[in-house]
Design an enzyme around this catalytic site. Structure first.
Site, PDB file in Angstrom:
ATOM      1  N   TYR A 147      -5.703   1.017  -9.008  1.00 22.52           N
ATOM      2  CA  TYR A 147      -5.088   0.976  -7.676  1.00 22.52           C
ATOM      3  C   TYR A 147      -5.095  -0.451  -7.127  1.00 22.52           C
ATOM      4  CZ  TYR A 147      -4.503   1.818  -2.659  1.00 22.52           C
ATOM      5  OH  TYR A 147      -4.055   1.777  -1.363  1.00 22.52           O
ATOM      6  N   VAL A 194       0.837  -1.203   0.000  1.00 18.87           N
ATOM      7  CA  VAL A 194       0.000   0.000   0.000  1.00 18.87           C
ATOM      8  C   VAL A 194       0.868   1.248   0.000  1.00 18.87           C
ATOM      9  CG1 VAL A 194      -1.649   1.349   1.354  1.00 18.87           C
ATOM     10  CG2 VAL A 194      -2.008  -1.104   1.038  1.00 18.87           C
ATOM     11  N   VAL A 219       2.485   1.864  -3.471  1.00 17.50           N
ATOM     12  CA  VAL A 219       1.573   2.404  -4.473  1.00 17.50           C
ATOM     13  C   VAL A 219       1.100   3.806  -4.094  1.00 17.50           C
ATOM     14  CG1 VAL A 219      -0.662   2.073  -5.601  1.00 17.50           C
ATOM     15  CG2 VAL A 219       0.834   0.119  -5.215  1.00 17.50           C
ATOM     16  N   GLU A 220       0.886   4.034  -2.824  1.00 17.32           N
ATOM     17  CA  GLU A 220       0.341   5.320  -2.387  1.00 17.32           C
ATOM     18  C   GLU A 220       1.357   6.459  -2.488  1.00 17.32           C
ATOM     19  OE1 GLU A 220      -2.536   6.345  -1.616  1.00 17.32           O
ATOM     20  OE2 GLU A 220      -3.761   4.612  -1.157  1.00 17.32           O
ATOM     21  N   SER A 221       2.563   6.241  -1.953  1.00 22.64           N
ATOM     22  CA  SER A 221       3.528   7.354  -1.865  1.00 22.64           C
ATOM     23  C   SER A 221       4.933   7.004  -2.303  1.00 22.64           C
ATOM     24  CB  SER A 221       3.587   7.861  -0.420  1.00 22.64           C
ATOM     25  OG  SER A 221       4.198   6.873   0.423  1.00 22.64           O
TER      26      SER A 221
END
Length: 208
Positions: free
Chosen positions: A195, A102, A105-107
């Site tokens: 996502y 997570v 992919v997020e940051s």
């Protein structure tokens, strides 16, 4: 007799005019050829310039490449947050590799990441979500420990809500529980579907 002489005179005048026109055209053609040759002729290079060109090598100068290595190492690797991730995973009973996927992919492990919608930090936690899970000040979400605590708590809550269905939990993490409830599953948003796919891809790569 006079009429015959007049006719011969007219013929001679016509012949003379034709000959004169032909000669004029030949002269103009010759002038044009000479002018064209002079236009395409190779210009003469002074001897001094020739000598400089022959003695000095040609040097090609290119701008320096961007410092790719510096850009790639400007953010800490996943291992830098290993203890924090393990602690959050243990406290909220969420797999470590899922938290790492997570974050990736997020940051991409950028603690100062800020989305256009206001999501902050490693796990891109929204301020409202941060308040739900114990982080009242939105700026504190830039702190890796507090961000991981709130983000992992939210992920654990979603996994319980959807009875372990990872795709629904990830879809809700990205688009919100309301969107999942509205569509009765993963919303038909391109961003949300991409996502879920990307997080699962990172999980598969880490498991290999």
């Amino acid at each position: 007799m006079k009429q015959r002489r007049a006719v011969l005179l007219e013929v001679r005048v016509v012949i003379l005019a034709i000959v004169s026109s032909a000669v004029l055209q030949l002269v103009l053609f010759a002038v044009g050829v000479l002018a064209g040759q002079s236009a395409i002729a190779t210009p003469r290079i002074p001897v001094e310039v020739k000598r400089v060109a022959e003695t000095r090598p040609v040097r090609l100068v290119f701008p320096p490449p961007p410092e790719v290595a510096q850009v790639q190492t400007s953010r800490p690797a996943a291992g830098s947050y290993g203890p924090l991730i393990r602690d959050a995973a243990r406290r909220h009973d969420v797999p470590e590799n899922l938290i790492e996927a997570v974050i990736r992919v997020e940051s991409d492990f950028d603690t100062r990441a800020l989305s256009s919608k206001g999501a902050r930090g490693l796990m891109q936690v929204m301020p409202d979500t941060g308040r739900r899970f114990g982080v009242a000040d939105p700026d504190h979400l830039f702190d890796p420990s507090r961000n991981l605590s709130a983000g992992t708590a939210y992920l654990a809550w979603l996994l319980k809500r959807y009875r372990g269905d990872l795709d629904l939990a990830l879809a809700a993490y990205n688009a919100g529980e309301g969107a999942v409830a509205m569509y009765g599953g993963i919303p038909p948003y391109r961003e949300t579907r991409e996502y879920v796919r990307r997080v699962r891809k990172v999980l598969s790569r880490n498991a290999a």
